[in-house]
Design a protein around this motif. Structure first.
Motif, PDB file in Angstrom:
ATOM      1  N   UNK A   1     -49.975  10.561   4.964  1.00 24.82           N
ATOM      2  CA  UNK A   1     -51.349  10.780   5.392  1.00 24.82           C
ATOM      3  C   UNK A   1     -52.399  10.053   4.596  1.00 24.82           C
ATOM      4  N   UNK A   2     -52.022   9.499   3.458  1.00 21.21           N
ATOM      5  CA  UNK A   2     -52.974   8.691   2.684  1.00 21.21           C
ATOM      6  C   UNK A   2     -52.481   7.248   2.673  1.00 21.21           C
ATOM      7  N   UNK A   3     -53.359   6.318   3.025  1.00 19.24           N
ATOM      8  CA  UNK A   3     -52.968   4.917   3.121  1.00 19.24           C
ATOM      9  C   UNK A   3     -53.324   4.149   1.858  1.00 19.24           C
ATOM     10  N   UNK A   4     -52.325   3.473   1.299  1.00 20.64           N
ATOM     11  CA  UNK A   4     -52.532   2.532   0.202  1.00 20.64           C
ATOM     12  C   UNK A   4     -52.631   1.141   0.814  1.00 20.64           C
ATOM     13  N   UNK A   5     -53.565   0.321   0.367  1.00 18.39           N
ATOM     14  CA  UNK A   5     -53.727  -1.017   0.955  1.00 18.39           C
ATOM     15  C   UNK A   5     -52.517  -1.912   0.689  1.00 18.39           C
ATOM     16  N   UNK A   6     -51.744  -1.584  -0.341  1.00 22.17           N
ATOM     17  CA  UNK A   6     -50.476  -2.264  -0.622  1.00 22.17           C
ATOM     18  C   UNK A   6     -49.641  -1.341  -1.505  1.00 22.17           C
ATOM     19  N   UNK A   7     -48.357  -1.626  -1.698  1.00 25.05           N
ATOM     20  CA  UNK A   7     -47.494  -0.679  -2.400  1.00 25.05           C
ATOM     21  C   UNK A   7     -47.522  -0.762  -3.920  1.00 25.05           C
ATOM     22  N   UNK A   8     -48.401  -1.571  -4.503  1.00 21.05           N
ATOM     23  CA  UNK A   8     -48.403  -1.752  -5.961  1.00 21.05           C
ATOM     24  C   UNK A   8     -49.408  -0.810  -6.631  1.00 21.05           C
ATOM     25  N   UNK A   9     -48.871   0.073  -7.462  1.00 24.38           N
ATOM     26  CA  UNK A   9     -49.692   1.021  -8.208  1.00 24.38           C
ATOM     27  C   UNK A   9     -49.417   0.847  -9.710  1.00 24.38           C
TER      28      UNK A   9
ATOM     29  N   UNK B   1     -39.059   0.394 -15.312  1.00 25.68           N
ATOM     30  CA  UNK B   1     -38.628  -0.943 -15.690  1.00 25.68           C
ATOM     31  C   UNK B   1     -38.991  -2.040 -14.718  1.00 25.68           C
ATOM     32  N   UNK B   2     -40.008  -1.832 -13.887  1.00 26.67           N
ATOM     33  CA  UNK B   2     -40.417  -2.863 -12.934  1.00 26.67           C
ATOM     34  C   UNK B   2     -41.247  -3.925 -13.670  1.00 26.67           C
ATOM     35  N   UNK B   3     -40.692  -5.138 -13.737  1.00 28.33           N
ATOM     36  CA  UNK B   3     -41.327  -6.219 -14.502  1.00 28.33           C
ATOM     37  C   UNK B   3     -41.676  -7.435 -13.650  1.00 28.33           C
ATOM     38  N   UNK B   4     -41.257  -7.439 -12.401  1.00 27.37           N
ATOM     39  CA  UNK B   4     -41.546  -8.575 -11.531  1.00 27.37           C
ATOM     40  C   UNK B   4     -41.405  -8.130 -10.076  1.00 27.37           C
ATOM     41  N   UNK B   5     -41.713  -9.028  -9.147  1.00 25.41           N
ATOM     42  CA  UNK B   5     -41.685  -8.688  -7.731  1.00 25.41           C
ATOM     43  C   UNK B   5     -40.283  -8.334  -7.256  1.00 25.41           C
TER      44      UNK B   5
ATOM     45  N   UNK C   1     -46.845  -5.699 -21.600  1.00 25.63           N
ATOM     46  CA  UNK C   1     -46.280  -7.029 -21.804  1.00 25.63           C
ATOM     47  C   UNK C   1     -47.206  -8.101 -21.250  1.00 25.63           C
ATOM     48  N   UNK C   2     -47.743  -7.854 -20.048  1.00 22.09           N
ATOM     49  CA  UNK C   2     -48.618  -8.804 -19.376  1.00 22.09           C
ATOM     50  C   UNK C   2     -49.643  -8.018 -18.562  1.00 22.09           C
ATOM     51  N   UNK C   3     -50.905  -8.006 -18.984  1.00 21.40           N
ATOM     52  CA  UNK C   3     -51.919  -7.198 -18.291  1.00 21.40           C
ATOM     53  C   UNK C   3     -52.201  -7.651 -16.851  1.00 21.40           C
ATOM     54  N   UNK C   4     -51.684  -8.818 -16.468  1.00 25.10           N
ATOM     55  CA  UNK C   4     -51.863  -9.289 -15.086  1.00 25.10           C
ATOM     56  C   UNK C   4     -50.605  -9.059 -14.246  1.00 25.10           C
ATOM     57  N   UNK C   5     -49.637  -8.328 -14.781  1.00 26.29           N
ATOM     58  CA  UNK C   5     -48.348  -8.199 -14.114  1.00 26.29           C
ATOM     59  C   UNK C   5     -48.445  -7.595 -12.714  1.00 26.29           C
ATOM     60  N   UNK C   6     -49.329  -6.625 -12.519  1.00 25.34           N
ATOM     61  CA  UNK C   6     -49.426  -5.979 -11.202  1.00 25.34           C
ATOM     62  C   UNK C   6     -49.809  -6.984 -10.122  1.00 25.34           C
ATOM     63  N   UNK C   7     -50.741  -7.870 -10.435  1.00 22.84           N
ATOM     64  CA  UNK C   7     -51.179  -8.867  -9.459  1.00 22.84           C
ATOM     65  C   UNK C   7     -50.066  -9.879  -9.201  1.00 22.84           C
ATOM     66  N   UNK C   8     -49.339 -10.248 -10.240  1.00 23.35           N
ATOM     67  CA  UNK C   8     -48.217 -11.169 -10.068  1.00 23.35           C
ATOM     68  C   UNK C   8     -47.137 -10.545  -9.186  1.00 23.35           C
TER      69      UNK C   8
ATOM     70  N   UNK D   1     -47.686  -8.228  -6.859  1.00 20.07           N
ATOM     71  CA  UNK D   1     -48.227  -8.200  -5.507  1.00 20.07           C
ATOM     72  C   UNK D   1     -48.082  -9.572  -4.840  1.00 20.07           C
ATOM     73  N   UNK D   2     -48.418 -10.616  -5.563  1.00 19.12           N
ATOM     74  CA  UNK D   2     -48.274 -11.968  -5.022  1.00 19.12           C
ATOM     75  C   UNK D   2     -46.807 -12.284  -4.724  1.00 19.12           C
TER      76      UNK D   2
END
Length: 303
Positions: free
Chosen positions: A10-18, A244-248, A270-277, A279-280
């Protein structure tokens, strides 16, 4: 164009990365590195009814392929969050979830009631891995009746999305998952940290002040993946996977095992930009495999 939106009951996330609680602060700390609004959701650090100092130092230690922590839910309490932090982050165009922790059922209920009043917080993540002080310190989340009791109590006062975070330190995680599902959980997230310890052989002393602590990072991934798959096959509510999720590729593996969304934890250090990487990377995977809807990945492992 590919569809990245996922629905968690019932709640929509714009993408699955949290992001995972305790590894991303309140989001503000990462604004210099990423666009917070690009994420599907953030889970802010553990919040309790009253101010907590946390455990004595040292309370973090690196281990092979991971880290141990025993921070002890250091925070300034739910009223401080509502009055000081919330006004600064409520503008984020992403799902903001508050990790709710406590030492008694009454603590959980009072904290959830206060957060329920905050319009721009669509959900909470109930951290049932906390010690139950009225039951001799045993974690709420390792004893099915306790897990059910705290979930039921919070469900009565909390009217929005309630995600329940499961402990891996149990004999059968599906029993707890089915218990909290029946008690009103809208979704479950797993895994919380595994109990571990580390010793300084030269000093003959533990590396943590509390001796034991929570193990996270790549070392726990195979255990987390197995538990997500087991829970996905045992409950009907959505599963949010982490560990332990470290990459796509890691993220996609969790989705194939049954996760509707994933949380990145230790990887943020480890990498503060990891979530965006990540997602990409998910977008790239979908394009390479000619997948138009990310929901096709959920539970898509071929057995």
């Amino acid at each position: 164009m590919v569809n990245l939106a996922v629905d968690i009951n019932g709640y929509t996330l714009k993408n699955p990365v949290m992001t995972a609680s305790g590894t991303f602060g309140f989001g503000e700390e990462y604004e210099d590195f990423i666009d917070i609004d690009a994420l599907g959701g953030i889970v802010v650090k553990g919040t309790t009814r009253e101010h907590r100092e946390g455990n004595p130092y040292p309370r973090m230690a690196e281990t092979p392929s991971g880290m141990l922590n025993a921070v002890g839910l250091q925070n300034k309490g739910v009223e401080h969050f509502a009055s000081n932090i919330y006004p600064r982050i409520k503008h984020y165009d992403t799902g903001i979830f508050v990790n709710v922790s406590g030492s008694t059922i009454e603590d959980y209920v009072a904290t959830a009631e206060r957060i329920n009043e905050l319009d721009h917080i669509p959900g909470i993540e109930l951290n049932i891995s906390c010690p139950n002080v009225k039951e001799g310190g045993m974690s709420f989340g390792v004893h099915c009746p306790s897990a059910i009791a705290v979930t039921e109590a919070v469900r009565k006062v909390y009217k929005k999305h309630m995600m329940v975070k499961l402990s891996p330190n149990v004999t059968d995680v599906t029993d707890i998952a089915k218990g909290v599902e029946g008690a009103g959980a809208d979704s479950v997230s797993l895994i919380n940290t595994l109990l571990g310890m580390a010793i300084d052989a030269e000093k003959r002393k533990p590396l943590l002040s509390t001796i034991t602590g929570g193990l996270s990072g790549p070392a726990v991934k195979p255990v987390a993946l197995r538990m997500v798959w087991q829970v996905y096959n045992a409950v009907k509510v959505p599963v949010i996977g982490m560990g332990g999720i470290m990459n796509a590729t890691d993220a996609i593996e969790f989705m194939l095992a049954g996760a509707t969304a994933i949380q990145v934890g230790t990887g943020n250090f480890v990498d503060p930009t990891m979530t965006i990487k990540i997602l990409d990377g998910i977008k790239d995977y979908m394009e390479r495999h000619k997948i138009n809807d990310v929901n096709e990945l959920i539970g898509g492992m071929h057995v």
